[in-house]
Design a protein around this motif. Structure first.
Motif, PDB file in Angstrom:
ATOM      1  N   CYS A 185      -2.205  -2.450   4.347  1.00  0.00           N
ATOM      2  CA  CYS A 185      -1.952  -3.738   3.683  1.00  0.00           C
ATOM      3  C   CYS A 185      -1.337  -4.790   4.605  1.00  0.00           C
ATOM      4  CB  CYS A 185      -1.052  -3.536   2.463  1.00  0.00           C
ATOM      5  SG  CYS A 185       0.678  -3.145   2.867  1.00  0.00           S
ATOM      6  N   ALA A 186      -0.619  -4.387   5.610  1.00  0.00           N
ATOM      7  CA  ALA A 186       0.053  -5.311   6.544  1.00  0.00           C
ATOM      8  C   ALA A 186       1.142  -6.148   5.881  1.00  0.00           C
ATOM      9  CB  ALA A 186      -0.948  -6.202   7.265  1.00  0.00           C
TER      10      ALA A 186
ATOM     11  N   CYS B   9       4.177  -4.973   5.423  1.00  0.00           N
ATOM     12  CA  CYS B   9       5.457  -4.394   5.861  1.00  0.00           C
ATOM     13  C   CYS B   9       5.704  -4.827   7.304  1.00  0.00           C
ATOM     14  CB  CYS B   9       5.426  -2.878   5.753  1.00  0.00           C
ATOM     15  SG  CYS B   9       4.180  -2.124   6.828  1.00  0.00           S
TER      16      CYS B   9
ATOM     17  N   GLY C 211       2.736   2.469   2.332  1.00  0.00           N
ATOM     18  CA  GLY C 211       2.922   3.124   3.624  1.00  0.00           C
ATOM     19  C   GLY C 211       1.678   3.755   4.199  1.00  0.00           C
TER      20      GLY C 211
ATOM     21  N   CYS D 264      -0.696   2.201   5.887  1.00  0.00           N
ATOM     22  CA  CYS D 264      -1.247   1.387   6.983  1.00  0.00           C
ATOM     23  C   CYS D 264      -2.502   0.648   6.522  1.00  0.00           C
ATOM     24  CB  CYS D 264      -1.552   2.266   8.209  1.00  0.00           C
ATOM     25  SG  CYS D 264      -1.802   1.306   9.719  1.00  0.00           S
TER      26      CYS D 264
ATOM     27  N   CYS E  78       5.888   0.609   8.278  1.00  0.00           N
ATOM     28  CA  CYS E  78       5.578   1.940   7.720  1.00  0.00           C
ATOM     29  C   CYS E  78       5.074   2.875   8.812  1.00  0.00           C
ATOM     30  CB  CYS E  78       4.566   1.845   6.580  1.00  0.00           C
ATOM     31  SG  CYS E  78       2.893   1.387   7.070  1.00  0.00           S
TER      32      CYS E  78
ATOM     33  N   CYS F 207       0.829  -1.225   0.000  1.00  0.00           N
ATOM     34  CA  CYS F 207       0.000   0.000   0.000  1.00  0.00           C
ATOM     35  C   CYS F 207       0.859   1.268   0.000  1.00  0.00           C
ATOM     36  CB  CYS F 207      -0.968   0.003   1.186  1.00  0.00           C
ATOM     37  SG  CYS F 207      -0.188   0.401   2.760  1.00  0.00           S
TER      38      CYS F 207
HETATM   39 FE1  FES Z   1       1.057  -1.143   3.805  1.00  0.00          FE
HETATM   40 FE2  FES Z   1       2.723  -0.658   5.823  1.00  0.00          FE
HETATM   41  S1  FES Z   1       3.107  -0.519   3.732  1.00  0.00           S
HETATM   42  S2  FES Z   1       0.647  -1.275   5.922  1.00  0.00           S
END
Ligand code: FES
Length: 106
Positions: free
Chosen positions: A46-47, A49, A42, A44, A86, A40
Motif C-alpha cells: 500500500c505504501a 507506512c 504490513g 508491502c 512495515c 495493507c
Molecule cells: Fe502497507 Fe507497509 S503497511 S506497505
C-alpha cells in the motif's frame, strides 16, 4: 527493548520501545503514533507506512527490496532515504533508530 523515535512532520517526537522482530510500522500503529496509515496491514502492498530514515541509520536499515522499491514509487513524496516502515524489522542493532514521517500518506 530497542527504541525507535518517530518524528511527525510538525516536529513532534514519539519514543517507542519495540520488541525485536516487530516492524517499525507496528511500533507506530500499536502505540498511537499518528501519521502511519498502514492500509495493507504490513504486506508491502500500500505504501501508506512511508517514512524517511535519518541519514545516520541508512546503512543499518539497509536497502529496500525490489517489491518495496516498486511500492515506494507510488509514494508522492519519496526521497532517497524513503522506506516502508512495515519492511524494517526491529533488532538490537536498530536501537535508537530515528524515522521522520511525511506530511501525508496519500
Ligand atoms: Fe502497507 Fe507497509 S503497511 S506497505
Amino acid at each position: 527493548m530497542p527504541q525507535v523515535t518517530y518524528i511527525e512532520h510538525d516536529g513532534t517526537a514519539h519514543q517507542v520501545e519495540l520488541e525485536e522482530g516487530l516492524s517499525v510500522m507496528r511500533g507506530a500503529v500499536d502505540n498511537g503514533v499518528p501519521g502511519i496509515d498502514a492500509d495493507c496491514g504490513g504486506e508491502c502492498a500500500c505504501a501508506t507506512c512511508h517514512v524517511f530514515v535519518e541519514e545516520a541509520w541508512l546503512e543499518r536499515t539497509g536497502e529496500p527490496s525490489e517489491q518495496e522499491a516498486s511500492m515506494l514509487s507510488f509514494a508522492a513524496t519519496a526521497q532517497p532515504n524513503s522506506r516502508l516502515s512495515c519492511q524494517i524489522t526491529m533488532s538490537a542493532a536498530l536501537d535508537g533508530l530515528v524515522v521522520r514521517l511525511p506530511e501525508a500518506q496519500h
